[in-house]
Design an enzyme around this catalytic site. Structure first.
Site, PDB file in Angstrom:
ATOM      1  N   LEU A  48      59.829   5.794  46.505  1.00  0.00           N
ATOM      2  CA  LEU A  48      61.058   5.089  46.085  1.00  0.00           C
ATOM      3  C   LEU A  48      61.496   5.450  44.665  1.00  0.00           C
ATOM      4  O   LEU A  48      62.220   4.687  44.019  1.00  0.00           O
ATOM      5  CB  LEU A  48      60.913   3.565  46.222  1.00  0.00           C
ATOM      6  CG  LEU A  48      60.633   3.047  47.636  1.00  0.00           C
ATOM      7  CD1 LEU A  48      60.611   1.523  47.636  1.00  0.00           C
ATOM      8  CD2 LEU A  48      61.661   3.566  48.641  1.00  0.00           C
ATOM      9  N   SER A  49      61.088   6.624  44.179  1.00  0.00           N
ATOM     10  CA  SER A  49      61.541   7.054  42.853  1.00  0.00           C
ATOM     11  C   SER A  49      63.026   7.415  42.879  1.00  0.00           C
ATOM     12  O   SER A  49      63.743   7.201  41.897  1.00  0.00           O
ATOM     13  CB  SER A  49      60.725   8.245  42.370  1.00  0.00           C
ATOM     14  OG  SER A  49      60.835   9.342  43.264  1.00  0.00           O
ATOM     15  N   ILE A  70      53.648  11.664  47.850  1.00  0.00           N
ATOM     16  CA  ILE A  70      53.329  12.691  48.840  1.00  0.00           C
ATOM     17  C   ILE A  70      51.931  13.253  48.613  1.00  0.00           C
ATOM     18  O   ILE A  70      51.266  13.703  49.553  1.00  0.00           O
ATOM     19  CB  ILE A  70      54.391  13.821  48.788  1.00  0.00           C
ATOM     20  CG1 ILE A  70      54.159  14.851  49.890  1.00  0.00           C
ATOM     21  CG2 ILE A  70      54.401  14.508  47.428  1.00  0.00           C
ATOM     22  CD1 ILE A  70      54.294  14.289  51.266  1.00  0.00           C
ATOM     23  N   TYR A 116      64.166  24.726  41.116  1.00  0.00           N
ATOM     24  CA  TYR A 116      64.276  23.946  42.353  1.00  0.00           C
ATOM     25  C   TYR A 116      64.270  24.864  43.570  1.00  0.00           C
ATOM     26  O   TYR A 116      63.469  24.691  44.499  1.00  0.00           O
ATOM     27  CB  TYR A 116      65.554  23.105  42.339  1.00  0.00           C
ATOM     28  CG  TYR A 116      65.983  22.668  43.720  1.00  0.00           C
ATOM     29  CD1 TYR A 116      65.239  21.727  44.435  1.00  0.00           C
ATOM     30  CD2 TYR A 116      67.107  23.223  44.343  1.00  0.00           C
ATOM     31  CE1 TYR A 116      65.607  21.346  45.714  1.00  0.00           C
ATOM     32  CE2 TYR A 116      67.480  22.850  45.620  1.00  0.00           C
ATOM     33  CZ  TYR A 116      66.720  21.909  46.305  1.00  0.00           C
ATOM     34  OH  TYR A 116      67.075  21.547  47.577  1.00  0.00           O
ATOM     35  N   PHE A 138      72.948  23.892  53.604  1.00  0.00           N
ATOM     36  CA  PHE A 138      73.874  24.285  52.563  1.00  0.00           C
ATOM     37  C   PHE A 138      74.325  23.001  51.846  1.00  0.00           C
ATOM     38  O   PHE A 138      73.532  22.396  51.150  1.00  0.00           O
ATOM     39  CB  PHE A 138      74.965  25.178  53.139  1.00  0.00           C
ATOM     40  CG  PHE A 138      74.437  26.595  53.293  1.00  0.00           C
ATOM     41  CD1 PHE A 138      74.926  27.621  52.520  1.00  0.00           C
ATOM     42  CD2 PHE A 138      73.378  26.863  54.156  1.00  0.00           C
ATOM     43  CE1 PHE A 138      74.393  28.907  52.608  1.00  0.00           C
ATOM     44  CE2 PHE A 138      72.840  28.138  54.254  1.00  0.00           C
ATOM     45  CZ  PHE A 138      73.348  29.161  53.482  1.00  0.00           C
ATOM     46  N   ASN A 139      75.491  22.468  52.023  1.00  0.00           N
ATOM     47  CA  ASN A 139      75.891  21.274  51.259  1.00  0.00           C
ATOM     48  C   ASN A 139      75.985  20.069  52.186  1.00  0.00           C
ATOM     49  O   ASN A 139      76.980  19.909  52.910  1.00  0.00           O
ATOM     50  CB  ASN A 139      77.236  21.527  50.561  1.00  0.00           C
ATOM     51  CG  ASN A 139      77.137  22.606  49.506  1.00  0.00           C
ATOM     52  OD1 ASN A 139      76.670  22.370  48.397  1.00  0.00           O
ATOM     53  ND2 ASN A 139      77.551  23.812  49.856  1.00  0.00           N
TER      54      ASN A 139
END
Length: 328
Positions: A33-34, A52, A139, A168-169
């Site tokens: 929940l960050s 994780i 990233y 993609f987006n």
């Protein structure tokens, strides 16, 4: 199937988790929940608030999981440039911890949330899965690295079958079967459509349009926008299609991009807001065209986007945005 969803409280992860529940699967979710939201979680899914890195506590040999869908990780490009260690730790080390747990538990299926931003090309041609991978930021580099780790794990174990879905987006919003409205919300926001909606809704004073002299139909960048509901459908299809010992890569996009100015005009039309726009120079590294060739997903998964219309995408996103900022 009994399925573990990592990052299932986030934008795409929560939409997929709800779709899995609706399809009749038994779902458990890991999320710290960050950046995700507890309100996004399906009520019937079992939730574990944890990192994780602790996946092995849930993904035990006795737990009987049939598959894992892995969305957990940090996603902001600018942050990754300023703080790459966070991205090595969360995205690479976290994925390694997950892969070790998958191996120990003998889980046969893995779907990984990857990215099309790792590709490089001539700035004009649509990217298929054979396009050159040359990440331009930490990233994208972490996503490419995890793809390699998964490929090695599938080849070594011959038990695990996996698919990396390179989006993609992602955009739009979804109203789930239980009435939960799921949409895009990041802090800070870095994606075009929600930034435009913030300008339309008065949450930011203006919109900055970077670059108007590209060799495109109106001088602005062209990008591929894929509705989150269509992304979710691809995950379920890939889950059924993967085979032991194989790692497949699928690009997911609409295949026909929209210019930044077209998206701007659509947001103005949908919202009825004529918000201020400031023109600025190109940002370094922004290609003129970045769109997906998704023929492999069409042919092998039987997948096609059902919500490709830009007006529909923006209207869905606007409904969620107004709900999110109601009363503010």
């Amino acid at each position: 199937m009994k399925l573990l969803v990592t990052g299932g409280a986030g934008y795409i992860g929560s939409v997929v988790a709800h779709k899995l529940v609706t399809a009749g699967h038994e779902v458990e979710i890991i999320d710290n929940l960050s950046t995700g939201f507890a309100a996004n979680l399906p009520t019937s899914a079992r939730f574990h608030r944890m990192s994780i890195h602790q996946a092995a506590d849930i993904l035990t040999p006795a737990a009987g999981f049939d598959g894992v869908l892995h969305f957990a990780g940090s996603i902001e490009v600018a942050e990754s440039v300023g703080n790459p260690d966070k991205y090595w730790a969360n995205n690479i080390e976290g994925s390694l911890a997950l892969l070790r747990a998958i191996r120990a538990a003998g889980v046969p299926r893995l779907i990984f949330s990857s990215t099309g931003s790792m590709y490089t090309g001539d700035g004009k041609t649509a990217f298929d899965e054979t396009a050159e991978v040359r990440p331009k930021n930490p990233y994208a580099a972490t996503k490419a690295t995890v793809d390699q780790l998964i490929n090695g794990e599938c080849g070594a174990s011959q038990v695990l079958g996996a698919a990396s879905l390179r989006y993609f987006n992602a955009c739009g919003s979804v109203l789930t079967a239980d009435g939960t409205h799921l949409g895009e919300r990041h802090d800070p926001e870095s994606h075009l459509i929600p930034i435009l909606l913030q300008a339309a809704g008065g949450q930011r004073p203006e919109f900055t349009l970077f670059g108007t002299d590209y060799e495109t139909r109106d001088g602005t960048c062209i990008r591929d926008y894929i509705h989150v509901a269509d992304l979710a459908s691809a995950h379920l299809l890939a889950l059924d299609a993967i085979a032991p010992g194989r790692h497949e890569i699928y690009n997911l996009g609409n295949g026909a991009g929209h210019t930044n100015r077209e998206v701007l005009d659509t947001v103005r039309k949908v919202t009825g807001s004529n918000f201020p726009v400031r023109l600025a120079e190109r940002r370094p590294g922004d290609p003129a065209v970045c769109i997906a060739a998704s023929d492999k997903a069409h042919q092998e998964l039987g997948w096609k986007p059902d919500h490709a219309d830009l007006d529909t995408i923006v209207s869905d996103a606007w409904r969620f945005h107004r709900e999110l900022y109601a009363g503010s």
